[in-house]
Design a protein around this motif. Structure first.
Motif, PDB file in Angstrom:
ATOM      1  N   ARG A  33     -19.727  -9.994   1.975  1.00 25.13           N
ATOM      2  CA  ARG A  33     -20.464 -10.959   3.230  1.00 25.13           C
ATOM      3  C   ARG A  33     -20.242 -12.584   2.750  1.00 25.13           C
ATOM      4  NH1 ARG A  33     -23.401  -6.735   4.209  1.00 25.13           N
ATOM      5  NH2 ARG A  33     -24.247  -6.469   6.173  1.00 25.13           N
ATOM      6  N   LEU A  37     -18.478 -15.894   4.029  1.00 20.27           N
ATOM      7  CA  LEU A  37     -18.594 -16.916   3.645  1.00 20.27           C
ATOM      8  C   LEU A  37     -17.753 -18.344   2.859  1.00 20.27           C
ATOM      9  CD1 LEU A  37     -22.670 -16.002   3.618  1.00 20.27           C
ATOM     10  CD2 LEU A  37     -21.274 -17.220   5.689  1.00 20.27           C
ATOM     11  N   ARG A  41     -16.607 -21.278   4.833  1.00 20.85           N
ATOM     12  CA  ARG A  41     -16.972 -23.374   3.909  1.00 20.85           C
ATOM     13  C   ARG A  41     -16.085 -23.477   3.801  1.00 20.85           C
ATOM     14  NH1 ARG A  41     -21.615 -19.121   1.448  1.00 20.85           N
ATOM     15  NH2 ARG A  41     -22.916 -19.812   2.290  1.00 20.85           N
ATOM     16  N   GLU A  51     -21.212 -27.605   7.275  1.00 25.32           N
ATOM     17  CA  GLU A  51     -22.311 -26.811   7.173  1.00 25.32           C
ATOM     18  C   GLU A  51     -23.772 -26.903   7.398  1.00 25.32           C
ATOM     19  OE1 GLU A  51     -22.688 -23.583   3.685  1.00 25.32           O
ATOM     20  OE2 GLU A  51     -21.522 -24.999   3.115  1.00 25.32           O
ATOM     21  N   ASN A  55     -26.682 -19.345   7.704  1.00 27.43           N
ATOM     22  CA  ASN A  55     -25.017 -19.003   7.756  1.00 27.43           C
ATOM     23  C   ASN A  55     -24.541 -19.229   8.958  1.00 27.43           C
ATOM     24  OD1 ASN A  55     -24.663 -17.346   5.656  1.00 27.43           O
ATOM     25  ND2 ASN A  55     -25.358 -15.633   6.746  1.00 27.43           N
ATOM     26  N   GLN A  65     -22.736 -19.134  14.383  1.00 26.41           N
ATOM     27  CA  GLN A  65     -23.489 -18.759  13.537  1.00 26.41           C
ATOM     28  C   GLN A  65     -22.751 -18.074  13.206  1.00 26.41           C
ATOM     29  OE1 GLN A  65     -26.596 -19.397  12.616  1.00 26.41           O
ATOM     30  NE2 GLN A  65     -26.845 -17.466  11.028  1.00 26.41           N
ATOM     31  N   ASP A  67     -23.440 -14.060  12.080  1.00 26.68           N
ATOM     32  CA  ASP A  67     -24.158 -12.754  11.053  1.00 26.68           C
ATOM     33  C   ASP A  67     -23.026 -11.804  10.690  1.00 26.68           C
ATOM     34  OD1 ASP A  67     -26.360 -13.951  12.537  1.00 26.68           O
ATOM     35  OD2 ASP A  67     -25.278 -14.210  14.093  1.00 26.68           O
TER      36      ASP A  67
END
Length: 88
Positions: A33, A37, A41, A51, A55, A65, A67
């Motif tokens: 994860r 991310l 980012r 941002e 998330n 989004q 997930d």
């Protein structure tokens, strides 16, 4: 898509709703994860996204989004683009 992730073509959806388009796509890969991310980012601001909370990423009137499902190392990532709620 992040290089370590493979899109799952058969799992995506796309349709127009009265409030705007909704797109859902999935990708899988041997990653975690935090790496996913970090990649988004760094990458998404170059495409006009900023941002948001959790998330989520925001651009104009849309929210992206991100997930996660499954354990790190066998990760499934869902990307959902939908109209941003008026309250955001």
């Amino acid at each position: 898509v992040m290089p370590v992730l493979e899109p799952v073509d058969s799992a995506g959806i796309e349709f127009d709703a009265p409030s705007g388009r909704i797109v859902e796509a999935y990708a899988v890969g041997a990653t975690d994860r935090a790496s996913v991310l970090e990649f988004y980012r760094e990458t998404l601001p170059q495409l006009g996204w900023r941002e948001g909370a959790g998330n989520a990423f925001l651009r104009e009137d849309e929210t992206l989004q991100v997930d996660f499902f499954g354990p790190d190392g066998e990760l499934t990532v869902r990307f959902t683009v939908s109209p941003t709620a008026a309250a955001e």
